[in-house]
Scaffold this motif. Structure first.
Motif, PDB file in Angstrom:
ATOM      1  N   GLU A   1       0.843  -1.203   0.000  1.00 13.19           N
ATOM      2  CA  GLU A   1       0.000   0.000   0.000  1.00 13.19           C
ATOM      3  C   GLU A   1       0.875   1.249   0.000  1.00 13.19           C
ATOM      4  O   GLU A   1       0.576   2.220  -0.701  1.00 13.19           O
ATOM      5  CB  GLU A   1      -0.930   0.012   1.214  1.00 13.19           C
ATOM      6  CG  GLU A   1      -2.054  -0.980   1.133  1.00 13.19           C
ATOM      7  CD  GLU A   1      -2.918  -0.975   2.390  1.00 13.19           C
ATOM      8  OE1 GLU A   1      -3.036   0.076   3.051  1.00 13.19           O
ATOM      9  OE2 GLU A   1      -3.459  -2.048   2.709  1.00 13.19           O
TER      10      GLU A   1
ATOM     11  N   GLU B   1       2.214   1.791  -3.446  1.00 12.75           N
ATOM     12  CA  GLU B   1       1.200   2.407  -4.316  1.00 12.75           C
ATOM     13  C   GLU B   1       1.095   3.913  -4.079  1.00 12.75           C
ATOM     14  O   GLU B   1       0.866   4.677  -5.013  1.00 12.75           O
ATOM     15  CB  GLU B   1      -0.162   1.750  -4.092  1.00 12.75           C
ATOM     16  CG  GLU B   1      -0.263   0.327  -4.560  1.00 12.75           C
ATOM     17  CD  GLU B   1      -0.252   0.175  -6.078  1.00 12.75           C
ATOM     18  OE1 GLU B   1      -0.584   1.135  -6.798  1.00 12.75           O
ATOM     19  OE2 GLU B   1       0.118  -0.921  -6.543  1.00 12.75           O
ATOM     20  N   LYS B   2       1.268   4.337  -2.832  1.00 12.77           N
ATOM     21  CA  LYS B   2       1.160   5.753  -2.479  1.00 12.77           C
ATOM     22  C   LYS B   2       2.461   6.522  -2.693  1.00 12.77           C
ATOM     23  O   LYS B   2       2.481   7.741  -2.552  1.00 12.77           O
ATOM     24  CB  LYS B   2       0.760   5.898  -1.003  1.00 12.77           C
ATOM     25  CG  LYS B   2      -0.617   5.380  -0.682  1.00 12.77           C
ATOM     26  CD  LYS B   2      -0.888   5.492   0.808  1.00 12.77           C
ATOM     27  CE  LYS B   2      -2.237   4.927   1.179  1.00 12.77           C
ATOM     28  NZ  LYS B   2      -2.467   4.986   2.643  1.00 12.77           N
TER      29      LYS B   2
ATOM     30  N   ASP C   1       9.008   6.905  -8.282  1.00 12.97           N
ATOM     31  CA  ASP C   1       8.087   5.974  -8.922  1.00 12.97           C
ATOM     32  C   ASP C   1       8.676   4.567  -8.810  1.00 12.97           C
ATOM     33  O   ASP C   1       9.786   4.404  -8.319  1.00 12.97           O
ATOM     34  CB  ASP C   1       7.878   6.346 -10.385  1.00 12.97           C
ATOM     35  CG  ASP C   1       6.513   5.897 -10.908  1.00 12.97           C
ATOM     36  OD1 ASP C   1       5.814   5.132 -10.209  1.00 12.97           O
ATOM     37  OD2 ASP C   1       6.150   6.307 -12.021  1.00 12.97           O
TER      38      ASP C   1
ATOM     39  N   TYR D   1       7.994  -8.990  -5.908  1.00 15.89           N
ATOM     40  CA  TYR D   1       6.690  -8.328  -5.810  1.00 15.89           C
ATOM     41  C   TYR D   1       5.584  -9.365  -5.587  1.00 15.89           C
ATOM     42  O   TYR D   1       4.735  -9.196  -4.711  1.00 15.89           O
ATOM     43  CB  TYR D   1       6.394  -7.500  -7.067  1.00 15.89           C
ATOM     44  CG  TYR D   1       5.104  -6.757  -6.953  1.00 15.89           C
ATOM     45  CD1 TYR D   1       5.057  -5.500  -6.341  1.00 15.89           C
ATOM     46  CD2 TYR D   1       3.909  -7.300  -7.402  1.00 15.89           C
ATOM     47  CE1 TYR D   1       3.862  -4.816  -6.199  1.00 15.89           C
ATOM     48  CE2 TYR D   1       2.707  -6.637  -7.268  1.00 15.89           C
ATOM     49  CZ  TYR D   1       2.688  -5.389  -6.662  1.00 15.89           C
ATOM     50  OH  TYR D   1       1.499  -4.719  -6.501  1.00 15.89           O
TER      51      TYR D   1
ATOM     52  N   TYR E   1       3.067  -9.755  -2.491  1.00 21.04           N
ATOM     53  CA  TYR E   1       1.635  -9.605  -2.751  1.00 21.04           C
ATOM     54  C   TYR E   1       0.844 -10.859  -2.388  1.00 21.04           C
ATOM     55  O   TYR E   1      -0.148 -10.791  -1.671  1.00 21.04           O
ATOM     56  CB  TYR E   1       1.410  -9.256  -4.226  1.00 21.04           C
ATOM     57  CG  TYR E   1      -0.042  -9.097  -4.589  1.00 21.04           C
ATOM     58  CD1 TYR E   1      -0.736  -7.944  -4.247  1.00 21.04           C
ATOM     59  CD2 TYR E   1      -0.721 -10.104  -5.263  1.00 21.04           C
ATOM     60  CE1 TYR E   1      -2.068  -7.792  -4.562  1.00 21.04           C
ATOM     61  CE2 TYR E   1      -2.061  -9.960  -5.590  1.00 21.04           C
ATOM     62  CZ  TYR E   1      -2.725  -8.807  -5.232  1.00 21.04           C
ATOM     63  OH  TYR E   1      -4.057  -8.667  -5.550  1.00 21.04           O
TER      64      TYR E   1
END
Length: 173
Positions: free
Chosen positions: A36, A39-40, A49, A82, A86
């Motif tokens: 999360e 993503e932010k 990025d 990743y 996840y």
């Protein structure tokens, strides 16, 4: 690769971990939601990025990397890292990703690498090492010192979704 930067104490790292959790609106009593936060990342740090890359795009022993060029950061994360973070919330994979985010945060609060690698005896003191600082900050974010002080290793593992080895190491500090 490691670089020299201004020094910081473990106490200073702990204070920065509180700031980091505040930025991402996560209390010290809960697991840090690494994906999360990822993503932010561009919202919290506009010059940052991230991308997921095929495993063979990074060296075998590099799970993720943070590159800085022209004032911008780009985190590259191996696909298996990743996916492991996840799908399984694997502590080690979450740690690798958070470590790279910590580099961006530390840079933004003034822990800028000195772009030279000539140190006396080729040695950087841990508290002056960009890599040590990111690793220490990552550990403090994933397992907040004061919140975990009276917990057992098993409690730290269960609450913060880290490996048993990480929780044991946390108990030594």
């Amino acid at each position: 690769m490691d670089y020299l930067t201004k020094p910081i104490t473990r106490k200073g790292i702990r204070a920065l971990s509180k700031v980091f959790r505040y930025i991402f609106e996560v209390s010290e009593n809960e697991k840090f939601p690494v994906l999360e936060a990822l993503e932010k990342l561009p919202d919290k740090f506009p010059n940052a990025d991230w991308i997921v890359v095929p495993d063979d795009e990074l060296p075998k022993n590099v799970p993720a990397s943070c590159d800085f060029q022209d004032g911008n950061f780009l985190i590259r994360i191996k696909e298996t890292v990743y996916n492991g973070a996840y799908e399984n919330e694997t502590g080690g994979y979450r740690n690798h990703i958070l470590h790279e985010i910590c580099h961006i945060f530390l840079y933004s609060v003034g822990f800028v690498p000195i772009m030279q690698r000539s140190f006396s005896n080729g040695f950087i003191k841990p508290y002056e090492s960009v890599e040590w600082q990111a690793k220490a900050l990552c550990g403090e974010i994933m397992m907040p010192y004061y919140a975990t002080a009276n917990m057992t290793v098993d409690e730290i593992v269960d609450i913060y979704a880290v490996s048993e080895a990480s929780a044991r190491k946390r108990k030594t500090y």
